[in-house]
Each structure stands twice: as structure tokens, then as C-alpha cells.
Design a protein around this motif. Structure first.
Motif, mmCIF file in Angstrom:
data_model
loop_
_atom_site.group_PDB
_atom_site.id
_atom_site.type_symbol
_atom_site.label_atom_id
_atom_site.label_comp_id
_atom_site.label_asym_id
_atom_site.label_seq_id
_atom_site.Cartn_x
_atom_site.Cartn_y
_atom_site.Cartn_z
ATOM 1 N N SER A 30 4.663 -23.216 20.517
ATOM 2 C CA SER A 30 4.077 -22.475 19.405
ATOM 3 C C SER A 30 5.098 -22.420 18.275
ATOM 4 O O SER A 30 5.908 -21.509 18.221
ATOM 5 C CB SER A 30 3.710 -21.065 19.866
ATOM 6 O OG SER A 30 3.149 -20.361 18.788
ATOM 7 N N PRO A 31 5.060 -23.412 17.375
ATOM 8 C CA PRO A 31 6.044 -23.402 16.291
ATOM 9 C C PRO A 31 5.843 -22.185 15.388
ATOM 10 O O PRO A 31 4.753 -21.945 14.888
ATOM 11 C CB PRO A 31 5.769 -24.705 15.536
ATOM 12 C CG PRO A 31 4.421 -25.146 15.950
ATOM 13 C CD PRO A 31 4.142 -24.527 17.285
ATOM 14 N N GLY A 32 6.916 -21.389 15.244
ATOM 15 C CA GLY A 32 6.837 -20.189 14.417
ATOM 16 C C GLY A 32 6.979 -20.512 12.940
ATOM 17 O O GLY A 32 7.240 -21.653 12.549
ATOM 18 N N LEU A 33 6.838 -19.499 12.112
ATOM 19 C CA LEU A 33 6.928 -19.662 10.671
ATOM 20 C C LEU A 33 8.301 -20.184 10.259
ATOM 21 O O LEU A 33 8.407 -21.077 9.414
ATOM 22 C CB LEU A 33 6.616 -18.336 9.968
ATOM 23 C CG LEU A 33 6.666 -18.364 8.441
ATOM 24 C CD1 LEU A 33 5.634 -19.346 7.889
ATOM 25 C CD2 LEU A 33 6.447 -16.971 7.883
ATOM 26 N N ALA A 34 9.359 -19.649 10.866
ATOM 27 C CA ALA A 34 10.717 -20.083 10.515
ATOM 28 C C ALA A 34 10.913 -21.569 10.816
ATOM 29 O O ALA A 34 11.451 -22.311 9.984
ATOM 30 C CB ALA A 34 11.754 -19.246 11.263
ATOM 31 N N MET A 35 10.483 -22.016 11.989
ATOM 32 C CA MET A 35 10.621 -23.426 12.343
ATOM 33 C C MET A 35 9.767 -24.303 11.430
ATOM 34 O O MET A 35 10.192 -25.373 11.006
ATOM 35 C CB MET A 35 10.239 -23.683 13.799
ATOM 36 C CG MET A 35 10.256 -25.173 14.158
ATOM 37 S SD MET A 35 9.706 -25.488 15.824
ATOM 38 C CE MET A 35 11.263 -25.254 16.653
ATOM 39 N N THR A 36 8.576 -23.844 11.124
ATOM 40 C CA THR A 36 7.675 -24.600 10.259
ATOM 41 C C THR A 36 8.281 -24.774 8.871
ATOM 42 O O THR A 36 8.307 -25.880 8.327
ATOM 43 C CB THR A 36 6.313 -23.889 10.166
ATOM 44 O OG1 THR A 36 5.766 -23.776 11.482
ATOM 45 C CG2 THR A 36 5.349 -24.642 9.278
ATOM 46 N N LEU A 37 8.788 -23.694 8.291
ATOM 47 C CA LEU A 37 9.384 -23.762 6.960
ATOM 48 C C LEU A 37 10.692 -24.560 6.964
ATOM 49 O O LEU A 37 10.968 -25.307 6.028
ATOM 50 C CB LEU A 37 9.608 -22.357 6.403
ATOM 51 C CG LEU A 37 8.337 -21.559 6.116
ATOM 52 C CD1 LEU A 37 8.682 -20.153 5.640
ATOM 53 C CD2 LEU A 37 7.456 -22.281 5.104
ATOM 54 N N ARG A 38 11.496 -24.394 8.009
ATOM 55 C CA ARG A 38 12.755 -25.148 8.111
ATOM 56 C C ARG A 38 12.480 -26.642 8.193
ATOM 57 O O ARG A 38 13.096 -27.440 7.484
ATOM 58 C CB ARG A 38 13.549 -24.695 9.337
ATOM 59 C CG ARG A 38 14.885 -25.433 9.480
ATOM 60 C CD ARG A 38 15.578 -25.073 10.753
ATOM 61 N NE ARG A 38 14.894 -25.768 11.839
ATOM 62 C CZ ARG A 38 15.235 -25.696 13.101
ATOM 63 N NH1 ARG A 38 16.223 -24.927 13.480
ATOM 64 N NH2 ARG A 38 14.567 -26.372 14.010
ATOM 65 N N THR A 39 11.546 -27.021 9.020
ATOM 66 C CA THR A 39 11.196 -28.438 9.153
ATOM 67 C C THR A 39 10.689 -28.993 7.826
ATOM 68 O O THR A 39 11.122 -30.054 7.377
ATOM 69 C CB THR A 39 10.140 -28.631 10.257
ATOM 70 O OG1 THR A 39 10.681 -28.157 11.498
ATOM 71 C CG2 THR A 39 9.736 -30.086 10.394
ATOM 72 N N GLY A 40 9.802 -28.265 7.172
ATOM 73 C CA GLY A 40 9.281 -28.697 5.875
ATOM 74 C C GLY A 40 10.374 -28.821 4.835
ATOM 75 O O GLY A 40 10.412 -29.785 4.061
ATOM 76 N N ALA A 41 11.273 -27.849 4.793
ATOM 77 C CA ALA A 41 12.352 -27.871 3.801
ATOM 78 C C ALA A 41 13.304 -29.044 4.037
ATOM 79 O O ALA A 41 13.713 -29.720 3.080
ATOM 80 C CB ALA A 41 13.121 -26.552 3.837
ATOM 81 N N ILE A 42 13.640 -29.307 5.276
ATOM 82 C CA ILE A 42 14.534 -30.431 5.584
ATOM 83 C C ILE A 42 13.900 -31.737 5.139
ATOM 84 O O ILE A 42 14.523 -32.540 4.431
ATOM 85 C CB ILE A 42 14.885 -30.464 7.089
ATOM 86 C CG1 ILE A 42 15.788 -29.287 7.442
ATOM 87 C CG2 ILE A 42 15.553 -31.792 7.462
ATOM 88 C CD1 ILE A 42 15.970 -29.068 8.931
ATOM 89 N N PHE A 43 12.679 -31.966 5.531
ATOM 90 C CA PHE A 43 11.997 -33.199 5.144
ATOM 91 C C PHE A 43 11.821 -33.280 3.626
ATOM 92 O O PHE A 43 12.035 -34.324 3.020
ATOM 93 C CB PHE A 43 10.637 -33.318 5.843
ATOM 94 C CG PHE A 43 10.712 -33.890 7.222
ATOM 95 C CD1 PHE A 43 10.685 -35.260 7.420
ATOM 96 C CD2 PHE A 43 10.809 -33.071 8.335
ATOM 97 C CE1 PHE A 43 10.742 -35.802 8.694
ATOM 98 C CE2 PHE A 43 10.878 -33.591 9.617
ATOM 99 C CZ PHE A 43 10.841 -34.968 9.790
ATOM 100 N N GLY A 44 11.416 -32.178 2.995
ATOM 101 C CA GLY A 44 11.159 -32.177 1.562
ATOM 102 C C GLY A 44 12.400 -32.444 0.727
ATOM 103 O O GLY A 44 12.365 -33.246 -0.214
ATOM 104 N N VAL A 45 13.505 -31.780 1.052
ATOM 105 C CA VAL A 45 14.737 -31.971 0.278
ATOM 106 C C VAL A 45 15.248 -33.397 0.421
ATOM 107 O O VAL A 45 15.596 -34.057 -0.574
ATOM 108 C CB VAL A 45 15.813 -30.947 0.708
ATOM 109 C CG1 VAL A 45 17.181 -31.310 0.152
ATOM 110 C CG2 VAL A 45 15.415 -29.546 0.253
ATOM 111 N N ILE A 46 15.288 -33.897 1.637
ATOM 112 C CA ILE A 46 15.784 -35.266 1.839
ATOM 113 C C ILE A 46 14.861 -36.275 1.173
ATOM 114 O O ILE A 46 15.323 -37.222 0.523
ATOM 115 C CB ILE A 46 15.979 -35.553 3.340
ATOM 116 C CG1 ILE A 46 17.157 -34.706 3.861
ATOM 117 C CG2 ILE A 46 16.219 -37.039 3.600
ATOM 118 C CD1 ILE A 46 17.359 -34.738 5.352
ATOM 119 N N GLU A 47 13.568 -36.056 1.272
ATOM 120 C CA GLU A 47 12.604 -36.982 0.658
ATOM 121 C C GLU A 47 12.674 -36.930 -0.866
ATOM 122 O O GLU A 47 12.364 -37.913 -1.536
ATOM 123 C CB GLU A 47 11.189 -36.662 1.137
ATOM 124 C CG GLU A 47 10.196 -37.753 0.895
ATOM 125 C CD GLU A 47 10.203 -38.849 1.949
ATOM 126 O OE1 GLU A 47 9.820 -39.982 1.612
ATOM 127 O OE2 GLU A 47 10.579 -38.588 3.102
#
Length: 186
Positions: A30-47
Motif C-alpha cells: 500500500s504505497p503511502g502519500l509520502a512514497m507516492t510523492l517522493r517517487t514522483g518528485a525523483i522521476f520528475g526532477v531527473i526527467e
């Protein structure tokens, strides 16, 4: 580039990050909000950073290739799009997925290499790279966050199709650039 082209490009560049996030989501209970936002931020910044790096390399070389820039843009976008499509159908379905922070960072880097190649081609087209990089980064952040959640519910059933569509979209953009230049020259 038109806003529509920028949107299509941003979505195309985000598809592989979305697919990777779906894969990551299948490994989480069950991915929580923190994990969801962290994953999105990592991918978004690098991309967002990688097309800027590619653009800088392209600007440095643009004076040498001005007469064939449309062919180079077409070749890069067609190559990346074709590679994305081929990779979607040739990778192992049971490939193990790592879930650590560093695994996420390295996955984000791996999925953003195509954005660097696109950045090189964009340098040859005299576009506003900051707007495009921000669009790619924001779209990737959103799609990666959603992908993590989607992965929890649907698994990897549709990943290959989404990645194929992203590759076809890049190939289409490259073809449109080439045709637009050839029609303007006629």
C-alpha cells in the motif's frame, strides 16, 4: 513548438517513468502519500534536468549542423521512439524490481536518457527549453505518482501498450518536424 506538441512530447517522455512506477507499485502493499510523492518528485526532477543537459550539448554543436538539423531531430526522435517501442516488447516480464531510494533514482536516470537525446534535438529547433523541460518534469512527476498507485491495482498488464504508444508518439513528432521543414523549404 506548439502547446499541443509540447504536451505530446511531455507525455511521451513520461510514459517510461509511468511504466517503471507501475512496476514499483506492484511490489508495494500500500504505497503511502509520502512514497507516492517522493517517487514522483525523483522521476520528475531527473526527467526535467536531462533534456536541459541534452539541449546544452546540442547548442554547443548546433552551429556545425544547421543545414541538416531537421534530419538530426528526426533521426534522434525516431531512434528514441523506435527504441522505446522495441524495449517495451523485448524486456523480460518477470524482471525483478528493486524498491530502495537508490533503485528509484537509478531507475529514474535510466528512464530519462531518452529525454536527454530529445534535448539534443530540441537545441537544433530553437525552442524554449525551459518551458519544455518544466512540462516534461511536471508531467513525469504526476504520471509517476499516479503510476505507483495504478501499479498497486492493475499490475503490469498494460505497461507494454503504454510504452509502445509513447514510442510511436515520439516517432510521430520527429516525422512532423521533418515534414514541416521540408514543406517550408518547398
Amino acid at each position: 513548438m506548439s502547446p499541443l506538441s509540447i504536451g505530446v512530447l511531455a507525455i511521451s517522455m513520461s510514459i517510461d517513468a509511468f511504466v517503471a512506477s507501475v512496476g514499483k507499485g506492484t511490489t508495494e502493499d500500500s504505497p503511502g502519500l509520502a512514497m507516492t510523492l517522493r517517487t514522483g518528485a525523483i522521476f520528475g526532477v531527473i526527467e526535467a534536468i536531462t533534456p536541459l543537459l541534452g539541449w546544452l550539448a546540442g547548442v554547443a554543436a548546433s552551429q556545425y549542423v544547421a543545414e541538416v538539423d531537421h534530419w538530426i531531430a528526426f533521426a534522434l526522435l525516431a531512434g528514441v521512439g523506435s527504441h522505446m517501442t522495441l524495449q517495451a516488447w523485448t524486456r523480460a516480464e518477470d524482471e525483478p524490481r528493486a524498491t530502495s531510494l537508490w533503485a528509484t533514482v537509478f531507475t529514474a536516470i535510466g528512464t530519462s536518457i531518452d529525454a536527454m537525446a530529445v534535448g539534443v534535438s530540441l537545441a537544433l529547433l530553437q525552442v524554449n527549453i525551459l518551458v519544455i523541460a518544466m512540462a516534461i518534469g511536471a508531467t513525469t512527476m504526476l504520471m509517476s505518482s499516479v503510476g505507483l498507485i495504478v501499479g498497486r491495482y492493475v499490475g503490469g498488464r498494460f505497461g507494454r501498450i503504454a510504452e509502445t504508444l509513447g514510442g510511436v508518439a515520439l516517432l510521430t513528432i520527429g516525422t512532423m518536424i521533418l515534414l514541416e521543414h521540408l514543406s517550408a523549404a518547398a
